[in-house]
Scaffold this active site. Sequence first.
Site, PDB file in Angstrom:
ATOM      1  CE  LYS A  83       3.368  -4.676  11.550  1.00  0.00           C
ATOM      2  NZ  LYS A  83       2.435  -3.960  10.755  1.00  0.00           N
ATOM      3  CG  LEU A 128       7.197   1.508  -0.746  1.00  0.00           C
ATOM      4  CD1 LEU A 128       7.907   1.287  -2.074  1.00  0.00           C
ATOM      5  CD2 LEU A 128       6.305   0.316  -0.416  1.00  0.00           C
ATOM      6  CD  GLN A 157      -1.876  -8.873   4.079  1.00  0.00           C
ATOM      7  OE1 GLN A 157      -2.701  -7.991   4.196  1.00  0.00           O
ATOM      8  NE2 GLN A 157      -0.616  -8.613   3.775  1.00  0.00           N
ATOM      9  CG  MET A 172      -1.924  -1.172   1.157  1.00  0.00           C
ATOM     10  SD  MET A 172      -3.427  -0.887   2.086  1.00  0.00           S
ATOM     11  CE  MET A 172      -2.782  -0.692   3.721  1.00  0.00           C
ATOM     12  CD  GLU A 220      15.829  -1.042   4.431  1.00  0.00           C
ATOM     13  OE1 GLU A 220      16.136  -2.242   4.303  1.00  0.00           O
ATOM     14  OE2 GLU A 220      16.111  -0.182   3.571  1.00  0.00           O
ATOM     15  N   GLY A 221      10.925  -2.876   5.640  1.00  0.00           N
ATOM     16  CA  GLY A 221      10.155  -4.123   5.657  1.00  0.00           C
ATOM     17  C   GLY A 221       9.708  -4.477   4.239  1.00  0.00           C
ATOM     18  CG  HIS A 222       6.831  -1.978   2.255  1.00  0.00           C
ATOM     19  ND1 HIS A 222       6.762  -0.812   2.981  1.00  0.00           N
ATOM     20  CD2 HIS A 222       5.593  -2.525   2.309  1.00  0.00           C
ATOM     21  CE1 HIS A 222       5.531  -0.650   3.436  1.00  0.00           C
ATOM     22  NE2 HIS A 222       4.798  -1.687   3.059  1.00  0.00           N
TER      23      HIS A 222
HETATM   24  P1  AMP Z   1       1.398  -2.937   3.442  1.00  0.00           P
HETATM   25  O1  AMP Z   1       1.996  -1.872   2.582  1.00  0.00           O
HETATM   26  O2  AMP Z   1       1.339  -2.589   4.885  1.00  0.00           O
HETATM   27  O3  AMP Z   1       0.100  -3.468   2.890  1.00  0.00           O
HETATM   28  O4  AMP Z   1       2.403  -4.170   3.370  1.00  0.00           O
HETATM   29  C1  AMP Z   1       2.799  -4.719   2.146  1.00  0.00           C
HETATM   30  C2  AMP Z   1       3.576  -5.983   2.423  1.00  0.00           C
HETATM   31  O5  AMP Z   1       4.718  -5.659   3.216  1.00  0.00           O
HETATM   32  C3  AMP Z   1       2.787  -7.031   3.221  1.00  0.00           C
HETATM   33  O6  AMP Z   1       3.097  -8.325   2.723  1.00  0.00           O
HETATM   34  C4  AMP Z   1       3.308  -6.838   4.617  1.00  0.00           C
HETATM   35  O7  AMP Z   1       3.206  -7.988   5.418  1.00  0.00           O
HETATM   36  C5  AMP Z   1       4.747  -6.483   4.357  1.00  0.00           C
HETATM   37  N1  AMP Z   1       5.339  -5.772   5.491  1.00  0.00           N
HETATM   38  C6  AMP Z   1       4.872  -4.654   6.091  1.00  0.00           C
HETATM   39  N2  AMP Z   1       5.656  -4.324   7.143  1.00  0.00           N
HETATM   40  C7  AMP Z   1       6.619  -5.281   7.216  1.00  0.00           C
HETATM   41  C8  AMP Z   1       7.711  -5.510   8.099  1.00  0.00           C
HETATM   42  N3  AMP Z   1       7.973  -4.709   9.128  1.00  0.00           N
HETATM   43  N4  AMP Z   1       8.501  -6.586   7.870  1.00  0.00           N
HETATM   44  C9  AMP Z   1       8.240  -7.425   6.822  1.00  0.00           C
HETATM   45  N5  AMP Z   1       7.221  -7.258   5.956  1.00  0.00           N
HETATM   46  C10 AMP Z   1       6.423  -6.200   6.145  1.00  0.00           C
END
Ligand code: AMP
Length: 289
Positions: free
Chosen positions: A149, A33, A153, A30, A35-37
């Site tokens: 995370k 962005l 989901q 979404m 570091e997780g992304h």
């Molecule tokens: P989002 O933008 O929050 O919808 O997340 C997009 C993807 O990034 C999803 O698969 C999340 O699980 C993953 N994501 C979000 N935050 C993290 C994080 N801290 N570590 C690993 N993956 C993450």
Amino acid sequence: MQVIRKIKEMQASSDRLRREGKSIGLVPTMGYLHEGHLSLVRKAKALSNAVVVSIFVNPTQFGPGEDFEKYPRDEEEDRTKLEAEGVDFLLIPEAREMYPSGYQTYVEVTEVAKGLCGDFRPGHFRGVATVVAKFFNIVKPHIAVFGEKDYQQLLVIKRMVEDLNFDIEIISGTLIREEDGIAMSSRNAYLSPENRRKATILYRSLKEGKTSFESGERRTFALCKTVKESLESVGEISIQYVEIRDAETLEKIEIVNGPAVIAVAAIVGGVRLIDNIIIVREEKPFCYL
Ligand code: AMP
């Protein structure tokens, strides 16, 4: 990096890549962005020939009164980050093309979407499964990467892929944390410095639960109690749930004797945060490539 906003254009590019014999890796996001992304992007890059990252703040996964309108967005910054990672395609579809008037088809995963976040965000996983199924048809990836995370989901998507026979391998990426332990999340941007400090209790409490498990405690009610008490030690945190579930099926368990995850959701300063820790990982059979 090619930026694509039209669904047909993405489908045509994917068809071309497939004709050329290239494998496609998708990372749905979404945006905003961090570091997780990016860790998921790197994983996709290592496992496929062409990487597609989608950015779409999906209206159907937000409930009434949730943060859809104010969800943080920064397309310019996201583009820069993805360029630097060597991403091939950035897909930013328009909501009116994703859900044109007359739209009426949804994907509903039942059991695994119940409980935990499913109870507190009615309709959320229906929105998630629907948009991910759409992205699978738009991007036609060979693999798709999702973060641990959002643990529930991840299992919802795995279930959907299995049940609907999508010919796509779902890859999981480990949860990436900030230096102070807080799980990286676009929503952390909403936290005031003081609440940000308070929010570090989520991970600290999960670690206390894990330590208790490592010291021999196997009863989930006792492990959850440890986590809850730790969370409650910081004032003004409203706990939504603290639960230990089977890490593969998300079924409720009373005793930990296999793969298990402790999951929490809490509201800190008006911001809903989720976190989890895997206390026993599934043992993957070693495979010779
Ligand atoms: P989002 O933008 O929050 O919808 O997340 C997009 C993807 O990034 C999803 O698969 C999340 O699980 C993953 N994501 C979000 N935050 C993290 C994080 N801290 N570590 C690993 N993956 C993450």
